[in-house]
Design an enzyme around this catalytic site. Sequence first.
Site, mmCIF file in Angstrom:
data_model
loop_
_atom_site.group_PDB
_atom_site.id
_atom_site.type_symbol
_atom_site.label_atom_id
_atom_site.label_comp_id
_atom_site.label_asym_id
_atom_site.label_seq_id
_atom_site.Cartn_x
_atom_site.Cartn_y
_atom_site.Cartn_z
ATOM 1 N N CYS A 51 23.427 -9.845 62.559
ATOM 2 C CA CYS A 51 24.372 -10.732 61.884
ATOM 3 C C CYS A 51 24.241 -10.558 60.371
ATOM 4 O O CYS A 51 23.148 -10.670 59.832
ATOM 5 C CB CYS A 51 24.113 -12.180 62.273
ATOM 6 N N CYS A 53 25.922 -12.493 58.163
ATOM 7 C CA CYS A 53 26.355 -13.698 57.445
ATOM 8 C C CYS A 53 25.294 -14.141 56.447
ATOM 9 O O CYS A 53 24.131 -13.772 56.552
ATOM 10 C CB CYS A 53 26.710 -14.826 58.410
ATOM 11 N N CYS A 56 22.239 -16.908 58.096
ATOM 12 C CA CYS A 56 21.130 -16.567 58.995
ATOM 13 C C CYS A 56 19.904 -16.115 58.218
ATOM 14 O O CYS A 56 20.009 -15.470 57.180
ATOM 15 C CB CYS A 56 21.537 -15.450 59.955
#
Length: 193
Positions: A51, A53, A56
């Site tokens: 991930c 993003c 996180c």
Amino acid sequence: MTIIKLHPRLDSGIQDYPEVAGFAGGTLTCLCESDKVAVKIGSQTLHNHACGCSQCWKPENARFSIVAVASRETVEVISHEEKLAIVDETAAIQRHYCKDCGAHMYGRIENKDHAFYGLDFVHTELSEEKGWSEPKFAAFVSSVIETGTPTSKMADIRNDLTNLGLPTYDTLSPELMDLIAAKAAELKGTLQV
């Protein structure tokens, strides 16, 4: 591989951490030298992915996290719960992190109308046990630009992820996006199966 590190478990190749059939879970521990927060996961994880993003938790110098989900009922803090705090109480995912070392131990969704309610987000790299589910895709890839990755490196990063067998998306995988849309349709009363 690019000179930009993706994540320690990706840079060395996914095959270094093979999924084991029948694996029944293990314990995640924070990065503190002593008095570690410990979280027991009583099942195999699902939907493991890289991930990009900005929310996180990622290891130092990594551009991606490796995050999976487990049923909320199988996630239990078994040691030093007093060291946990929530990163952002207004976020959909309530990320519980160790106040001392910063590692995110689990993320919980409290909104019962959310498509992923009942699933906790976990970072199995915090476990010494081998056999957890392997990453299957990369999500929010473009988001690494927001955290400082040069746009000129994006083609190389996508190529590296693809070469690892991880399809790249700028949202979640189509399967998970379908679950989100189905929940929205259910709440509107327009869901058709």
